[in-house]
Design an enzyme around this catalytic site. Structure first.
Site, PDB file in Angstrom:
ATOM      1  N   GLY A  45     -63.747 -44.008 -75.905  1.00 12.65           N
ATOM      2  CA  GLY A  45     -64.096 -45.210 -76.643  1.00 12.65           C
ATOM      3  C   GLY A  45     -65.481 -45.155 -77.248  1.00 12.65           C
ATOM      4  O   GLY A  45     -65.675 -45.490 -78.423  1.00 12.65           O
ATOM      5  N   ASN A  74     -55.122 -45.007 -75.183  1.00 14.60           N
ATOM      6  CA  ASN A  74     -56.440 -44.791 -75.798  1.00 14.60           C
ATOM      7  C   ASN A  74     -56.537 -45.411 -77.193  1.00 14.60           C
ATOM      8  O   ASN A  74     -57.641 -45.729 -77.659  1.00 14.60           O
ATOM      9  CB  ASN A  74     -56.742 -43.299 -75.931  1.00 14.60           C
ATOM     10  CG  ASN A  74     -56.749 -42.535 -74.633  1.00 14.60           C
ATOM     11  OD1 ASN A  74     -56.461 -41.345 -74.624  1.00 14.60           O
ATOM     12  ND2 ASN A  74     -57.060 -43.192 -73.523  1.00 14.60           N
ATOM     13  N   GLN A  76     -55.995 -48.112 -78.660  1.00  8.63           N
ATOM     14  CA  GLN A  76     -56.481 -49.476 -78.878  1.00  8.63           C
ATOM     15  C   GLN A  76     -57.969 -49.495 -79.212  1.00  8.63           C
ATOM     16  O   GLN A  76     -58.483 -50.444 -79.799  1.00  8.63           O
ATOM     17  CB  GLN A  76     -56.174 -50.321 -77.633  1.00  8.63           C
ATOM     18  CG  GLN A  76     -56.912 -51.626 -77.493  1.00  8.63           C
ATOM     19  CD  GLN A  76     -57.965 -51.557 -76.390  1.00  8.63           C
ATOM     20  OE1 GLN A  76     -58.303 -50.486 -75.897  1.00  8.63           O
ATOM     21  NE2 GLN A  76     -58.465 -52.714 -76.008  1.00  8.63           N
ATOM     22  N   LYS A  90     -58.315 -33.812 -76.393  1.00  7.24           N
ATOM     23  CA  LYS A  90     -59.201 -34.632 -77.216  1.00  7.24           C
ATOM     24  C   LYS A  90     -60.215 -33.811 -77.998  1.00  7.24           C
ATOM     25  O   LYS A  90     -60.514 -34.112 -79.157  1.00  7.24           O
ATOM     26  CB  LYS A  90     -59.924 -35.663 -76.342  1.00  7.24           C
ATOM     27  CG  LYS A  90     -59.050 -36.798 -75.865  1.00  7.24           C
ATOM     28  CD  LYS A  90     -59.848 -37.843 -75.100  1.00  7.24           C
ATOM     29  CE  LYS A  90     -58.970 -39.013 -74.690  1.00  7.24           C
ATOM     30  NZ  LYS A  90     -59.727 -40.039 -73.933  1.00  7.24           N
ATOM     31  N   CYS A 197     -62.856 -49.358 -66.950  1.00  8.10           N
ATOM     32  CA  CYS A 197     -62.174 -50.003 -68.079  1.00  8.10           C
ATOM     33  C   CYS A 197     -60.664 -49.907 -67.929  1.00  8.10           C
ATOM     34  O   CYS A 197     -59.932 -50.787 -68.372  1.00  8.10           O
ATOM     35  CB  CYS A 197     -62.616 -49.356 -69.388  1.00  8.10           C
ATOM     36  SG  CYS A 197     -64.322 -49.738 -69.842  1.00  8.10           S
ATOM     37  N   CYS A 346     -52.614 -49.082 -55.973  1.00 12.10           N
ATOM     38  CA  CYS A 346     -53.271 -49.826 -57.052  1.00 12.10           C
ATOM     39  C   CYS A 346     -53.051 -49.011 -58.323  1.00 12.10           C
ATOM     40  O   CYS A 346     -52.062 -48.285 -58.420  1.00 12.10           O
ATOM     41  CB  CYS A 346     -54.752 -50.055 -56.743  1.00 12.10           C
ATOM     42  SG  CYS A 346     -55.724 -48.540 -56.596  1.00 12.10           S
TER      43      CYS A 346
END
Length: 388
Positions: A45, A74, A76, A90, A197, A346
């Site tokens: 980001g 990713n 967004q 990436k 995040c 989680c």
């Protein structure tokens, strides 16, 4: 690979003309930009806007460190990538995109996770480091490496609707060394206290704002124009559009470059940040892989499955666990079985491990943590489940 000198070609003079005609910038500073070598750690980001703007500005050599591949979640906020890049490394996608934007620059790619073992080798070549990482252990690692190697570190962080920017270990024209990350944050928060995040979410445009500010600070450091954010932390609140500056200074007790430094080489930052358990506590938590969990489910083993995420995460995707958020786990401990295994999960395994630690301290036994959490489950067991 030939690396650029500071001489600008005719095509570059035209390309960077809006810089060159700027008062207090001019040809000399554009030549400094071309001669500069900048390392961007993290192509996510924050790294996306940093890389795009540094490439467009004409930074001659840009290094990119990132070991991850592009994921659909990713897109967004990570504006370097498109849907066609999902599953690709990436660094490879970023290099191709940046060279398409500006063919007059050089890109060095490092498809690895930066660690205490390779940080010096990677960072030492560059003039400026931009930290676009998203976890505390890497931030402390990058900070310490930059201090020990005498490199300026352009810091940025984002969470939900808020962002931070600063410049660490900046040496001004009078050879005065500015404060660093450890002067601002001497110790990391307890593991799991600050969600990532991936767990807490982030407004998509926020990294664009913060990353652009990091790119701006980087260009100021390269050229010497303006006043970098050294000794100042910019706090940005996107919801209320409020900014404020927090001033901080060097701490004599800083273990890396204070009066009596104790850190003279890179340490184990996962242990320092509490991410990797000490050997004395490692055996206390029983880990259960997602494949073992699937075997238990298929065999109809008698166990209790607990989801310690928040309700909105549970609504997005769940694997049948009873929802008891981490913040409620202690007060609802009586609902946990004492007679059969209790399995916690989680998103990634961090919060569920913390829940188990709290319960172990109260005497509960037969507790299991799903390694990698629901992220690992959706990746390895059921890819049809939604990712977030």
């Amino acid at each position: 690979m030939p690396f650029p000198d500071s001489t600008l070609s005719r095509e570059e003079l035209s390309r960077y003309s809006r810089h060159i005609i700027l008062k207090d910038f001019g040809l000399e500073n554009q030549e400094k930009v071309k001669a500069a070598k900048v390392l961007v750690i993290g192509a996510g980001g924050l790294g996306s806007p940093v890389l795009l703007y540094l490439a467009a500005a004409g930074v001659g050599t840009i290094g990119i460190v990132d070991f991850d591949v592009v994921d659909e979640t990713n897109l967004q906020r990570q504006v370097l990538f498109t849907i066609h890049d999902v599953g690709k490394p990436k660094v490879d996608v970023a290099a191709k995109r940046l060279l398409a934007l500006n063919p007059f620059i050089n890109i060095l790619t490092y498809p690895v996770q930066i660690t205490s073992q390779n940080a010096f080798d990677i960072i030492s070549y560059f003039d400026v480091v931009v930290d676009g990482t998203d976890n505390f252990q890497t931030r402390y690692l990058v900070n310490d490496a930059c201090v020990l190697l005498n490199k300026p570190n352009v810091y940025g962080s984002i969470f939900q609707f808020e962002g931070q920017v600063s410049v660490f270990h900046y040496i001004d024209s009078n050879a005065v060394v500015g404060p660093n990350y450890r002067d601002l944050y001497p110790t990391p928060p307890p593991p799991g206290m600050v969600p990532s995040c991936a767990e807490g979410g982030v407004l998509g445009v926020l990294p664009g704002i913060i990353g652009s500010l990091q790119a701006s600070e980087t260009i100021k450091i390269i050229t010497g124009i303006g006043k970098p954010l050294s000794g100042r932390l910019l706090l940005f609140d996107a919801l209320n559009f409020e900014t404020r500056i927090v001033r901080f200074s060097r701490d004599d007790n800083n273990p890396v470059n204070g009066k009596n430094p104790t850190i003279r080489k890179l340490i184990d930052y996962e242990e320092f940040c509490g991410v990797k358990p000490h050997s004395s506590s490692h055996s206390q938590i029983n880990e259960l892989s997602v494949r073992e969990l699937k075997q238990w489910i298929d065999a109809k083993k008698d166990f209790q499955l607990i989801d310690v995420r928040e309700s909105f995460e549970h609504d997005l995707v769940n694997i049948g666990g009873e929802l008891i958020p981490l913040s409620k786990i202690t007060e609802r401990a009586e609902s946990l079985s004492q007679d059969k295994p209790v399995v916690f999960y989680c998103k990634t395994g961090i919060r569920s491990a913390r829940a188990i630690k709290e319960l172990l301290a109260k005497g509960y036994l037969n507790l299991y943590n799903v390694t990698g959490g629901i992220t690992a489950y959706t990746s390895e067991i059921d890819p049809s489940l939604p990712k977030y």
